[in-house]
Design an enzyme around this catalytic site. Structure first.
Site, PDB file in Angstrom:
ATOM      1  N   HIS A 175       0.861  -1.184   0.000  1.00  0.00           N
ATOM      2  CA  HIS A 175       0.000   0.000   0.000  1.00  0.00           C
ATOM      3  C   HIS A 175       0.898   1.235   0.000  1.00  0.00           C
ATOM      4  CE1 HIS A 175      -3.160  -2.727   2.108  1.00  0.00           C
ATOM      5  NE2 HIS A 175      -3.231  -2.831   0.791  1.00  0.00           N
TER       6      HIS A 175
ATOM      7  N   GLU B 226       1.476   3.953   2.776  1.00  0.00           N
ATOM      8  CA  GLU B 226       2.026   3.519   4.062  1.00  0.00           C
ATOM      9  C   GLU B 226       3.546   3.652   4.031  1.00  0.00           C
ATOM     10  OE1 GLU B 226       0.248  -0.353   4.508  1.00  0.00           O
ATOM     11  OE2 GLU B 226      -1.770   0.490   4.339  1.00  0.00           O
TER      12      GLU B 226
ATOM     13  N   HIS C 202       3.479  -2.995   6.790  1.00  0.00           N
ATOM     14  CA  HIS C 202       2.375  -2.090   6.459  1.00  0.00           C
ATOM     15  C   HIS C 202       2.259  -0.958   7.477  1.00  0.00           C
ATOM     16  CE1 HIS C 202       0.007  -4.310   3.294  1.00  0.00           C
ATOM     17  NE2 HIS C 202       0.801  -5.292   3.708  1.00  0.00           N
TER      18      HIS C 202
ATOM     19  N   GLU D  76       2.026  -4.124  11.290  1.00  0.00           N
ATOM     20  CA  GLU D  76       1.312  -2.857  11.154  1.00  0.00           C
ATOM     21  C   GLU D  76       1.950  -1.810  12.056  1.00  0.00           C
ATOM     22  OE1 GLU D  76      -1.006  -2.258   9.030  1.00  0.00           O
ATOM     23  OE2 GLU D  76      -1.879  -4.194   8.484  1.00  0.00           O
TER      24      GLU D  76
END
Length: 394
Positions: free
Chosen positions: A180, A183, A273, A349
């Site tokens: 992504h 990010e 991410h 994350e």
């Protein structure tokens, strides 16, 4: 003609048509003695994702300026703006946080600076020039091979860095990031990881490289990164929903990485991410995959638990709910890898906001924090690598 000095800017200008830029000027006005700059975040090409912004304001020295992102409330993750502070920089080196005000629709912030220019972004940007420098620097070090895995939709190279023999004698560990593109903390994490992995004087890196073969793909989505996208590539594909059946037309980035994984086998895969809403670093696993192997979840628990012990930036209390058995989405990287190879696969994350466990009033979660967390992740991988075994697709 008499020289009278360099001409002063006649007004405020807004630019976002640069590498990674996003944020279109809607209007400039005044209110309460302040100049008000209204912006709108552009949608990713070919889809409905939007949230990433990165704009440069010029001609602001000595002017009280209020910037308003008018469509924040209709972005993909509006709750990401609750308690969020944007980052600003006047030198593109140090990025500091400024207070943000989110009313459920508009995100506003005030700028009162002496500098003529300032860049304002969702997180510290990491453009393709920085990516190229990182790949060249790491790829020039002893024992590192720089590999072009294939081409993106827009024809850019997809870079990988390989370390090891790949003769089947050692576990094969894959680390990928920035599926992504918005990010950008994933790229800062990759910088920390690669700088350590390629440091000949680092004993942890030396031990890991002696115990395992490694493949690092620092940026899975260079097209989206350049275009200023949040989640999609140039074809509008969310790469982390393409792993079950990627195509060279829609998601070549996943197709070529997946093909390389099928060739090398996989013992370990970390997919890096960022999360818009949660102010924590955490790991999402593969609990719901249909072909769960004995001991797989034990490896996941060991990695999470050890990282929690060694890193003050990481925690295991808060994250995504574990998927119910047999419900894992195999279009996602972590689930596809874990299911296909019986490997330890994880999604790391990181927050766009400040990190509750290691708050920083000036910078929030920052490039320095990302690099620090990367080093801790390698500590844990180095300790576990000798116990990992490469799996191959059934």
């Amino acid at each position: 003609m008499t020289a009278t000095g360099f001409p002063a800017p006649s007004g405020i200008a807004v630019d976002s048509r640069f590498d990674g830029g996003n944020g279109d000027l809607v209007a400039i006005g005044t209110a309460g003695g302040r100049t008000v700059v209204d912006l709108a975040i552009r949608t990713d090409a070919g889809c409905s994702f939007r949230q990433w912004f990165d704009v440069r304001l010029s001609g602001i020295a000595g002017r009280p300026v209020t910037v308003r992102l008018l469509n924040a409330g209709s972005c993909t993750y509006p709750k990401g703006f609750d308690g969020y502070r944007p980052v600003v920089s006047t030198d593109r080196s140090r990025w500091t946080r400024v207070p943000g005000r989110y009313d459920g629709g508009v995100l506003s912030l005030d700028l009162d600076l002496d500098a003529d220019q300032v860049e304002l972004a969702y997180f510290a940007p990491y453009d393709l020039s920085a990516h190229a420098d990182l790949v060249a620097r790491a790829g020039s070090r002893p024992g590192v091979r720089r590999i072009r895995l294939g081409s993106t939709v827009d024809g850019r190279p997809l870079d990988a860095l390989a370390m090891g023999t790949f003769d089947g004698s050692r576990p094969v560990c894959w680390i990928i990031g920035r599926q992504h593109p918005g990010e950008t903390m994933a790229s800062w994490w990759m910088e920390g990881a690669l700088d350590r992995l390629t440091d000949a004087a680092d004993p942890v890196a030396a031990g890991l490289r002696a115990a395992a073969d490694l493949v690092v793909v620092p940026n899975m989505n260079p097209d989206g990164s350049f275009r200023g996208h949040l989640r999609a590539n140039a074809a509008g594909a969310n790469l982390n929903r393409e792993w079950a059946a990627p195509t060279l037309a829609r998601s070549p980035e996943v197709a070529v990485v997946r093909a390389a994984m099928l060739q090398t086998g996989v013992a370990f895969c970390l997919d890096v991410h960022g999360d818009e809403a949660l102010p924590h670093n955490f790991i999402a696993g593969f609990e719901g995959i249909p072909d769960l192997r004995p001991g797989q979840l034990d490896l996941l628990a060991r990695y999470r638990g050890r990282l929690d012990e060694v890193s003050p930036d990481f925690q295991t209390r808060i994250g995504y709910p574990a998927a119910r058995p047999q419900t894992g989405d195999l279009s996602m990287c972590t689930n596809w890898v874990a299911n296909t190879f019986g490997a330890l696969a994880m999604t790391l994350e990181q927050p766009f906001k400040d990190c509750v466990e290691a708050p920083d009033a000036d910078e929030g979660w920052s490039p320095a924090g990302c690099r620090r967390l990367a080093r801790a992740c390698l500590d844990v991988l180095a300790a576990m690598a000798p116990t990992l075994k490469t799996g191959y697709a059934r």
